[in-house]
Design an enzyme around this catalytic site. Structure first.
Site, PDB file in Angstrom:
ATOM      1  N   HIS A   1      11.220  24.024  25.236  1.00  0.00           N
ATOM      2  CA  HIS A   1      12.009  23.722  26.423  1.00  0.00           C
ATOM      3  C   HIS A   1      13.228  22.996  25.858  1.00  0.00           C
ATOM      4  O   HIS A   1      13.139  22.298  24.859  1.00  0.00           O
ATOM      5  CB  HIS A   1      11.199  22.875  27.378  1.00  0.00           C
ATOM      6  CG  HIS A   1       9.934  23.586  27.832  1.00  0.00           C
ATOM      7  ND1 HIS A   1       9.539  23.641  29.121  1.00  0.00           N
ATOM      8  CD2 HIS A   1       9.013  24.282  27.121  1.00  0.00           C
ATOM      9  CE1 HIS A   1       8.413  24.343  29.214  1.00  0.00           C
ATOM     10  NE2 HIS A   1       8.073  24.738  28.002  1.00  0.00           N
TER      11      HIS A   1
ATOM     12  N   HIS B   1      16.142  27.705  30.903  1.00  0.00           N
ATOM     13  CA  HIS B   1      16.463  27.422  29.492  1.00  0.00           C
ATOM     14  C   HIS B   1      17.492  28.377  28.916  1.00  0.00           C
ATOM     15  O   HIS B   1      17.237  28.987  27.880  1.00  0.00           O
ATOM     16  CB  HIS B   1      15.209  27.532  28.596  1.00  0.00           C
ATOM     17  CG  HIS B   1      14.019  26.760  29.067  1.00  0.00           C
ATOM     18  ND1 HIS B   1      12.782  26.927  28.507  1.00  0.00           N
ATOM     19  CD2 HIS B   1      13.881  25.818  30.008  1.00  0.00           C
ATOM     20  CE1 HIS B   1      11.921  26.117  29.094  1.00  0.00           C
ATOM     21  NE2 HIS B   1      12.578  25.425  30.014  1.00  0.00           N
TER      22      HIS B   1
HETATM   23  C1  LIG Z   1      14.459  24.727  36.515  1.00  0.00           C
HETATM   24  C2  LIG Z   1      14.572  24.286  35.082  1.00  0.00           C
HETATM   25  C3  LIG Z   1      13.502  23.621  34.504  1.00  0.00           C
HETATM   26  C4  LIG Z   1      13.605  23.166  33.192  1.00  0.00           C
HETATM   27  N1  LIG Z   1      12.568  22.471  32.659  1.00  0.00           N
HETATM   28  C5  LIG Z   1      12.711  21.925  31.435  1.00  0.00           C
HETATM   29  C6  LIG Z   1      11.688  21.123  30.889  1.00  0.00           C
HETATM   30  O1  LIG Z   1      10.650  20.903  31.490  1.00  0.00           O
HETATM   31  N2  LIG Z   1      11.891  20.583  29.658  1.00  0.00           N
HETATM   32  C7  LIG Z   1      13.031  20.816  28.961  1.00  0.00           C
HETATM   33  O2  LIG Z   1      13.138  20.332  27.836  1.00  0.00           O
HETATM   34  N3  LIG Z   1      14.013  21.576  29.443  1.00  0.00           N
HETATM   35  C8  LIG Z   1      13.892  22.119  30.680  1.00  0.00           C
HETATM   36  N4  LIG Z   1      14.911  22.850  31.196  1.00  0.00           N
HETATM   37  C9  LIG Z   1      16.146  23.028  30.404  1.00  0.00           C
HETATM   38  C10 LIG Z   1      17.064  21.810  30.347  1.00  0.00           C
HETATM   39  O3  LIG Z   1      16.895  20.979  31.461  1.00  0.00           O
HETATM   40  C11 LIG Z   1      18.506  22.308  30.264  1.00  0.00           C
HETATM   41  O4  LIG Z   1      18.619  23.193  29.176  1.00  0.00           O
HETATM   42  C12 LIG Z   1      19.515  21.188  30.049  1.00  0.00           C
HETATM   43  O5  LIG Z   1      19.368  20.197  31.034  1.00  0.00           O
HETATM   44  C13 LIG Z   1      20.926  21.761  30.085  1.00  0.00           C
HETATM   45  O6  LIG Z   1      21.865  20.762  29.817  1.00  0.00           O
HETATM   46  P1  LIG Z   1      23.422  21.090  29.832  1.00  0.00           P
HETATM   47  O7  LIG Z   1      24.117  19.850  29.481  1.00  0.00           O
HETATM   48  O8  LIG Z   1      23.660  22.298  29.004  1.00  0.00           O
HETATM   49  O9  LIG Z   1      23.757  21.532  31.330  1.00  0.00           O
HETATM   50  P2  LIG Z   1      23.512  20.734  32.691  1.00  0.00           P
HETATM   51  O10 LIG Z   1      22.596  19.602  32.504  1.00  0.00           O
HETATM   52  O11 LIG Z   1      23.137  21.752  33.704  1.00  0.00           O
HETATM   53  O12 LIG Z   1      24.920  20.116  33.038  1.00  0.00           O
HETATM   54  C14 LIG Z   1      26.031  20.860  33.459  1.00  0.00           C
HETATM   55  C15 LIG Z   1      26.773  20.044  34.503  1.00  0.00           C
HETATM   56  O13 LIG Z   1      28.088  20.575  34.660  1.00  0.00           O
HETATM   57  C16 LIG Z   1      28.413  20.586  36.018  1.00  0.00           C
HETATM   58  N5  LIG Z   1      29.459  21.596  36.226  1.00  0.00           N
HETATM   59  C17 LIG Z   1      29.337  22.937  36.138  1.00  0.00           C
HETATM   60  N6  LIG Z   1      30.519  23.530  36.372  1.00  0.00           N
HETATM   61  C18 LIG Z   1      31.409  22.533  36.607  1.00  0.00           C
HETATM   62  C19 LIG Z   1      32.798  22.511  36.907  1.00  0.00           C
HETATM   63  N7  LIG Z   1      33.515  23.631  37.018  1.00  0.00           N
HETATM   64  N8  LIG Z   1      33.398  21.309  37.106  1.00  0.00           N
HETATM   65  C20 LIG Z   1      32.675  20.147  37.007  1.00  0.00           C
HETATM   66  N9  LIG Z   1      31.365  20.129  36.731  1.00  0.00           N
HETATM   67  C21 LIG Z   1      30.737  21.309  36.525  1.00  0.00           C
HETATM   68  C22 LIG Z   1      27.108  20.877  36.727  1.00  0.00           C
HETATM   69  O14 LIG Z   1      27.161  20.492  38.075  1.00  0.00           O
HETATM   70  C23 LIG Z   1      26.117  20.098  35.887  1.00  0.00           C
HETATM   71  O15 LIG Z   1      25.928  18.786  36.358  1.00  0.00           O
HETATM   72  C24 LIG Z   1      14.808  23.379  32.483  1.00  0.00           C
HETATM   73  C25 LIG Z   1      15.857  24.091  33.060  1.00  0.00           C
HETATM   74  C26 LIG Z   1      15.742  24.553  34.339  1.00  0.00           C
HETATM   75  C27 LIG Z   1      16.891  25.310  34.932  1.00  0.00           C
END
Ligand SMILES: Cc1cc2nc3c(=O)[nH]c(=O)nc-3n(C[C@H](O)[C@H](O)[C@H](O)COP(=O)(O)OP(=O)(O)OC[C@H]3O[C@@H](n4cnc5c(N)ncnc54)[C@H](O)[C@@H]3O)c2cc1C
Ligand SMILES: *[C@@H]1O[C@H](CO)[C@@H](O)[C@H](O)[C@H]1NC(C)=O
Ligand SMILES: *[C@@H]1O[C@H](CO)[C@@H](O)[C@H](O)[C@H]1NC(C)=O
Ligand SMILES: *[C@@H]1O[C@H](CO)[C@@H](O)[C@H](O)[C@H]1NC(C)=O
Ligand SMILES: *[C@@H]1O[C@H](CO)[C@@H](O)[C@H](O)[C@H]1NC(C)=O
Ligand SMILES: *[C@@H]1O[C@H](CO)[C@@H](O)[C@H](O)[C@H]1NC(C)=O
Ligand SMILES: *[C@@H]1O[C@H](CO)[C@@H](O)[C@H](O)[C@H]1NC(C)=O
Ligand SMILES: *[C@@H]1O[C@H](CO)[C@@H](O)[C@H](O)[C@H]1NC(C)=O
Ligand SMILES: *[C@@H]1O[C@H](CO)[C@@H](O)[C@H](O)[C@H]1NC(C)=O
Length: 619
Positions: free
Chosen positions: A595, A552
């Site tokens: 979360h 998170h």
């Molecule tokens: C193990 C774990 C368990 C979790 N459990 C929960 C839960 O139970 N409930 C909940 O609400 N939240 C949970 N979370 C938190 C939640 O899932 C995340 O905060 C959320 O998914 C993040 O979304 P985002 O869009 O910020 O990043 P992400 O969903 O991580 O998306 C970022 C994307 O960008 C891509 N990327 C990165 N760099 C590049 C680049 N240079 N070029 C192209 N693509 C790139 C990555 O491959 C990825 O697909 C959890 C997190 C983790 C790590």
């Protein structure tokens, strides 16, 4: 099938010359097929990126390209089945960036593992599926930091927009006492929220124990009730009992001819143009197969959605970040923005585990009895029922600090006054502003200081400091990116003594829970940290040696005033750049006591509206 055909036709229309070479499953395009320019280029096809891309491509007159570093998931059990799919099976695989933090002095030089998905759908594809919003104070604090218009009320419509809630069956609600408030939920969004068909019976004992200690059960976390004890839905499809995740925003848009996705392709730089007024001219990328960097032009806006760990890395290598860092790496400074990569916050979970010796059915049966495991797997496959539907944490306690006996926590005489070593006054000012807002709320009962969540596999709770005062950093390790470049992450976890204090008190509080009559009938025998650990010093040692994972993460491209070390303004536009927004978890300036996914989806839904409203162009 129809959607595949639809996409095929759409692509044929766009690329008449190469129709014959288009593969039969043109769900996404190849590098040779991309247009020279798109209205919007979304960097990262994760949780936030797919949300924004779906909404922007609703307007068929606008072209949208998503560039995702990872592949599409293979639909295997580790993604789909709740019991198996809670992330763990995908850690360290090709679907994970495999980020490890640098040794942190505050953790006795230990490192931490930071799971970050690398797959279409991003971290929503491997997360724990817990799906509850934070409390109003968590978001109102953003506004109090100076982000006008960002509060719980104003986010409500976006929480609802992303959600499709299904109430638990009457049988389940009656048996476990699950309450909910339908008026607080959405019913037409892409992400299913529902309760698994099976809950472990021991949950009742834990709820009983918490009630006997004076905690009340809130009606629903969605209506502002994410405090005390509450039932949390999961991001779970109620018909198939499988994971519901950001891929659904992609599935729902793949027919659109104006929506392209480039997989297995890593963005390596934002190409900027101009000097007084900077704009993103193009986005440079590198395919995992190819050796040459290419680029695609941005007609309107670039939308950064690479997540809390990778978005700051991309900004920094593009010359947008702390000038001192950029200069030390030989990167030309385009915009001096000290907050890029600063303010890293995360939740680190500890646990207090018990063996339950007086139970006839518990999660332990799955791990100790292969026959039972196979029967339950079969039950899931045939009837979508039983323990394999269970996501692990549907009952949560978000407790204010006074509830765990921490009333005098404001005595922070040994606390550092700076978040981390730096040389910019905006970082100091921003940190002080955050402390002021947080410490005021944490002294009340309307903000949770700690989460305790009953997990059957633990036979006890996992718990975490919800509003850590420690701050870490993310800095690019080199001046340019390749397909596997990960930044230097220093979590600096436990650098603030209050974070340690809260963890110590929560360990003790867990012992109180286990000592209640409601828990004692289960015959709990503590296995971790074990009865030998009882003094503050011993607990502190466990805490510093214990946590291995940080989840998170937020804050590394914080929405805050520029003079407070902010990176984006209240329309999520990067300071000093005309046409660049950040829409992922990194913009959350203070991590909520939740979360993160509901908040990530809501912020991304709102970001899409801001972009559509055309507020891109900075004067
Ligand atoms: C193990 C774990 C368990 C979790 N459990 C929960 C839960 O139970 N409930 C909940 O609400 N939240 C949970 N979370 C938190 C939640 O899932 C995340 O905060 C959320 O998914 C993040 O979304 P985002 O869009 O910020 O990043 P992400 O969903 O991580 O998306 C970022 C994307 O960008 C891509 N990327 C990165 N760099 C590049 C680049 N240079 N070029 C192209 N693509 C790139 C990555 O491959 C990825 O697909 C959890 C997190 C983790 C790590
Ligand atoms: C992940 O990182 C660890 C530690 O750096 C390393 O030992 C391991 O081999 C890596 N795993 C993969 C799949 O790259
Ligand atoms: C941690 O590493 C630093 C730098 O290498 C060293 O000075 C310090 O003594 C180490 N601390 C511990 C607890 O090992
Ligand atoms: C919401 O989910 C239910 C249950 O799966 C489904 O029947 C319904 O069609 C969904 N609604 C929308 C708008 O997708
Ligand atoms: C911007 O361009 C002007 C005019 O060409 C030049 O004088 C100035 O030094 C440039 N500024 C930066 C920061 O490069
Ligand atoms: C579960 O394990 C306990 C303890 O070993 C045992 O008594 C019980 O019969 C098991 N239940 C099932 C359904 O296998
Ligand atoms: C293991 O599971 C099977 C099937 O449920 C059950 O019949 C058996 O009693 C269990 N064994 C133990 C030791 O619990
Ligand atoms: C605050 O901490 C200091 C140093 O540990 C201690 O001397 C003092 O008594 C504490 N004050 C309160 C109010 O707890
Ligand atoms: C064991 O559990 C049973 C069933 O819940 C209960 O009746 C009994 O009192 C428990 N035994 C102990 C020693 O608590």
């Amino acid at each position: 099938m129809t959607s595949t055909l639809g996409t095929l036709c759409a692509l044929a229309a766009l690329f008449p010359a190469i129709t014959t070479s288009i593969p039969l499953i043109p769900r996404y395009i190849s590098e040779n097929e991309i247009l020279a320019a798109y209205d919007y280029v979304v960097i990262g096809g994760g949780t936030s990126g797919l949300t924004v891309a779906n909404r922007l491509s609703e307007d068929s007159s606008k072209t949208v390209l998503v560039i995702e570093s990872g592949p599409i998931d293979d639909g295997s059990d580790s993604f789909k089945i709740p019991y198996l799919g809670r992330g763990y099976l995908n850690y360290g695989t090709k679907y994970d960036w495999n980020v490890t933090s640098v040794p942190s002095e505050s953790l006795g030089n230990r490192t931490m593992i930071i799971p970050q998905a690398r797959v279409l759908g991003g971290t929503s594809s491997i997360n724990g599926m817990q799906f509850a919003r934070g409390a109003p104070s968590d978001y109102d604090a953003w506004e109090e930091l100076g982000n006008e218009g960002w509060n719980f009320k104003s986010l409500e419509e976006y929480f609802k927009k992303s959600e499709n809630f299904t109430a638990p069956s009457e049988k389940l609600s009656e048996e476990f006492g699950i309450t909910y408030d339908e008026s607080a939920h959405g019913f037409a969004g892409f992400i299913h929220s529902s309760f698994p068909r099976f809950l472990w019976p021991q949950i009742k004992n834990w709820v009983g124990a918490m009630k006997s200690l004076g905690h009340t059960v809130s009606q629903d976390p969605a209506n502002g009730g994410a405090l005390q004890l509450f039932w949390s839905p999961s991001s779970l499809d109620p018909d198939t009992e499988t994971r519901s995740f950001a891929r659904e925003y992609y599935d729902g848009a793949q027919d659109r001819p104006n929506f392209h996705v480039l997989l297995d392709t890593t963005v390596t730089k934002l190409l900027t143009f101009g000097n007084e007024t900077i704009r993103i001219d193009a986005v440079e990328f590198l395919s995992s197969a190819g050796a040459t960097k290419k680029s695609v032009k941005v007609k309107k806006e670039a939308v950064l959605a690479a997540g809390t760990i990778f978005s700051p890395q991309i900004l920094q290598v593009s010359g947008i970040g702390p000038a001192s860092l950029l200069k030390s790496l030989g990167i030309k400074v385009v915009v001096d923005l000290p907050g890029v990569g600063a303010n890293l916050q995360g939740h680190v979970y500890l646990y207090n585990a018990y063996q339950l010796t007086n139970v006839s059915l518990s999660a332990a049966n799955l791990t100790t009895n292969t026959t039972f495991y196979n029967e339950m797997y079969e039950l899931y496959k045939t009837k979508r029922d039983g323990p394999f539907t269970n996501t692990g944490s549907n009952i949560i306690a978000m407790l204010p600090l006074s509830d765990i006996g921490l009333d005098n926590f404001q005595n922070l005489t040994s606390a550092p006054s700076e978040p981390f070593p730096h040389s910019d006054t905006s970082i100091s000012k921003g940190y002080r502003a955050q402390l002021k807002v947080l410490l005021r709320h944490l002294a009340t009962t309307s903000m949770a200081g700690v989460e305790l969540s009953w997990i059957n596999e633990v036979g006890g709770t996992i718990f975490s400091v919800m509003h850590p005062l420690s701050r870490g950093t993310v800095t690019t390790a080199s001046s340019s990116l390749l397909t596997n470049s990960t930044p230097t992450v220093n979590t600096r976890y436990l650098t603030h003594p209050l974070d340690t204090r809260i963890s110590i008190e929560t360990f003790k509080y867990n012992r109180k829970i286990a000592a209640t009559g409601e828990m004692q009938v289960l015959g709990p025998v503590e296995v971790s940290p074990g009865p030998g650990v009882s003094t503050d010093e011993q607990f502190e040692k466990v805490i510093k040696e214990g946590p291995n994972y940080m989840y998170h993460m937020t804050g590394t491209c914080s929405m805050m005033k520029r003079e407070l070390g902010g990176v984006v303004d209240t329309e999520l536009r990067v300071y000093g750049v005309q046409n660049l927004r950040v829409v992922d978890a990194s913009v959350q300036p203070l991590i909520p006591a939740a979360h993160l996914q509901t908040t990530v989806y809501a912020v991304a839904e709102r970001a899409a509206d801001l972009i559509k409203a055309g507020s891109a162009w900075r004067e």
